[in-house]
Every structure is written in C-alpha cells, then in structure tokens.
Scaffold this motif. Sequence first.
Motif, mmCIF file in Angstrom:
data_model
loop_
_atom_site.group_PDB
_atom_site.id
_atom_site.type_symbol
_atom_site.label_atom_id
_atom_site.label_comp_id
_atom_site.label_asym_id
_atom_site.label_seq_id
_atom_site.Cartn_x
_atom_site.Cartn_y
_atom_site.Cartn_z
ATOM 1 N N LEU A 56 0.832 -1.206 0.000
ATOM 2 C CA LEU A 56 0.000 0.000 0.000
ATOM 3 C C LEU A 56 0.875 1.267 0.000
ATOM 4 N N VAL A 57 1.886 1.288 0.852
ATOM 5 C CA VAL A 57 2.775 2.463 0.930
ATOM 6 C C VAL A 57 3.494 2.668 -0.394
ATOM 7 N N ARG A 58 3.946 1.577 -0.995
ATOM 8 C CA ARG A 58 4.618 1.645 -2.294
ATOM 9 C C ARG A 58 3.706 2.243 -3.355
ATOM 10 N N MET A 59 2.495 1.673 -3.431
ATOM 11 C CA MET A 59 1.581 2.124 -4.484
ATOM 12 C C MET A 59 1.154 3.572 -4.270
ATOM 13 N N LYS A 60 0.874 3.896 -3.017
ATOM 14 C CA LYS A 60 0.384 5.245 -2.729
ATOM 15 C C LYS A 60 1.502 6.290 -2.853
ATOM 16 N N HIS A 61 2.600 6.038 -2.179
ATOM 17 C CA HIS A 61 3.612 7.102 -2.063
ATOM 18 C C HIS A 61 4.735 7.031 -3.094
ATOM 19 N N LEU A 62 5.026 5.861 -3.580
ATOM 20 C CA LEU A 62 6.110 5.784 -4.575
ATOM 21 C C LEU A 62 5.564 5.753 -6.002
ATOM 22 N N ALA A 79 -2.848 3.134 5.487
ATOM 23 C CA ALA A 79 -1.608 3.795 5.065
ATOM 24 C C ALA A 79 -1.052 4.672 6.188
ATOM 25 N N HIS A 80 -1.955 5.322 6.900
ATOM 26 C CA HIS A 80 -1.528 6.175 8.016
ATOM 27 C C HIS A 80 -0.814 5.339 9.078
ATOM 28 N N ARG A 81 -1.413 4.193 9.393
ATOM 29 C CA ARG A 81 -0.813 3.304 10.404
ATOM 30 C C ARG A 81 0.534 2.767 9.918
ATOM 31 N N ALA A 82 0.593 2.461 8.637
ATOM 32 C CA ALA A 82 1.841 1.928 8.076
ATOM 33 C C ALA A 82 2.963 2.962 8.178
ATOM 34 N N LEU A 83 2.623 4.203 7.895
ATOM 35 C CA LEU A 83 3.640 5.259 7.989
ATOM 36 C C LEU A 83 4.105 5.429 9.431
#
Lengths: 204, 188
Positions: free
Chosen positions: B121-127, B150-154
């Motif tokens: 999720l972090v990859r797809m959203k932020h990268l 995503a918030h929790r992952a960050l």
Amino acid sequence: MNWIFERKLKKLGQEADPDPRFVRLLEKRLQSAAGLPMRNVSVWKWAVGCMSSASLVFSGAGAFAYTSDSVIPGHPLYGLRSSVERLEVALAAQPSSRVRISLKHLERRLHEHQLLKKQQGSVSKTNVTAFINQLNRLVEESDALSDAERNEVNEKAVTLKSTEESIATDSNGILEPEVKEKIENLKEKIRASSRKYDNVKSGN
Amino acid sequence: MDSKHFTAFYQKHVKRVYRFLYYRVGGKKEFAEDMTQDVFMKALNAFDRYDPALSDTSWIITIARNHLINSLQKERPSVNIEEVESIAWEKGEAFRTMSRTHERLRLLDAMTHLPVEDARLVRMKHLEGWSYEDLAVELGKNAGTLRVQAHRALKAMKAHLKQNPGIPVSTIEPALTDEPEPEAGEAI
C-alpha cells in the motif's frame, strides 16, 4: 509529522519518473500513429498556467485599485485603476453601454475630486481639466444615441459639471481662467445638444 | 472513446504507467521505456473500446500488467507477477538506478519491515503515486479504510526508523551496493 515523511517518500517516488524527452517523443509517436494533428499541449498548458498566475497576482491588486476609496490621483495603484477603466470602455460593444460606463467613471472621478479637496484642500488644474475634457467627449459621444438617451446624458452632464465647478472654485470663489473657459465651452455644447432634443420634442 | 482524447489520456497516465513498470522491471530505465511505449500503443489500438464509465487507471494498469506478464513469460513461462513484484522490491532491484542516500536507504529499509500488505500500500500510494480512489478499485477495498491503513503503516515506519537510527542492515542492502554475496564456505 506525517506530511514530512510522506513528502520524503514522494520525492523518492519521483526518482522513478520518466525522462521528459522520452515522454514528449512517445507522445509524438502516438499522435502520429493515431493520425492526429501534432499539438503541443504542454505549450498551451504553460501559457494557460502563466495567464492564470498573472490573473491571480493582478486580480487582487486590480480589484483593490478599482474599488477602494483610498486609490485617488497620486496613489501608486491609480494607473491600474485607469487601465481597468479603459479596458472596461474598450470592451463595451454598444455606444449606449460605452456612454453609460463613461458616465459611471466620471461620477467616480467626481467622488475622487471631492476626497482630494477634503484631504488636500484643492484639486489640481490638471485633474479638473481632464475631467472637463472627458465630460466634453461624453457629450459628443451621446450624439450617436437616441434622443431620449441623449437628453438623459445631458441632464447628468449638467449635474456633474456644476459639482466639478464648485470643487474647482477656491475658498475665495475664484476659478482658474483656463478652467473657466473650458467649463463655458462645455456649457455651450450641452446647451446645443439639449436644443436639438427640444426641437425634436416640439416637432420643429 | 475517440482517439482525439487519447493525448489527454496519455498525459494523465504516462508517469503512473512508467513508474508501475519501472519498479517491476528491476529499475531498468530502457526496459521500462520500451514497455511503456508498447503499453500505450496497445491502449491506443483498444481506445475505441474503452468504456469511460470504468476507472481509466485500472484499465491502463491492467494493460500494463498483462503486457509485463507476457514479456516476462517469454523468459520464464511459469512466471507469477506477484512473485516478480515482491522479489524486485525485497531485493531492492527496483531502486537500482536511484541515488542511494543514507536517508533513502533507511526509508526503504523501514518499508521492508512492514507487513506485506502495508508495504504494498505504501509503495503504491507514495512511490507509484496512486490516489486512494484508484487504489480502492485496484485492491477492492474502501478508500477510507486504505487511508487509515496507510496512516498506520507510515507510523510503523517512523517507529522503526526511530528505533534504528543507524545505517540500515537490511535485506535490500546487498542488491543496492551491487556487491556479490559471498558463497557458502567462502572466506569473508
């Protein structure tokens, strides 16, 4: 602060952006393959972006210059107000709307002169002369209007002229000879225009 | 859709498609460029059949994914796209051509310590730059749920970085340094 962290990740992601030359080249290839005319959309985007930025920068200052009472002759934004007014007149399609807009501007000039007199005790000869000249032009332009419209303009012109005359007269009741002469000429012009209307009305 | 709209469609999606491919072909620019060209050529040919009511991102990414699978299957017939993606990320191949600053290495290291779903999720959203709405369609989840995830992952990544302030010792490190791994029995 999650947004700082997100920003770092975003910057990292941007490392994987394609080369802009590749993007442009591929766009051309695709347009050619689709048989579409070559359009440089990025140039349009840039132009629209610049225009939007300029309007954003100037719209605030322009609106302030156009509406604020503090913008009077001598103010740094007064030139901007004049430009906006000139544009307003230039965009008027019909002679009647052009005359109406000019009348509105003259009423505003009169208000400015009243403020100047209040603040500085007098209004410069240049400003008064410019006002009379503008009023003269308005009376001339009103010739193109219908009789009823012309009569209405003449009546307003008389009021404006009288008010300006009183503003231009100093505390001893003296009016500059040059200004006095211009006002007399204007009076004559308005009278001549009004006579035409009276003749039409009486059927002569 | 009319091919006249294709230029706007291309401009909207070219970066997304390129990034999607770039990360999945081991960060090889030339390969990613060739594949991006092929994907958009295919999209152009199929553009009159594209239904604007459907998600345009999903449509073009599906073409890109299928094209990637077909290309990789030529080399390895039993290829699995999920496997390819995870190998590329876990080994750090996706970052082969990126500048490797200390901070970036730490960020990537923190990402590899996330659960697989969160890391994706972090990859797809932020990268890769997906929007939550497009991610919702792609992953079959609610956009709000993904936002929270995503918030929790960050937060988890931040916590990991706080606990490990030094130079990362992670699974991505060997690939990023391009040094051959010592073989079993070899003297270090």
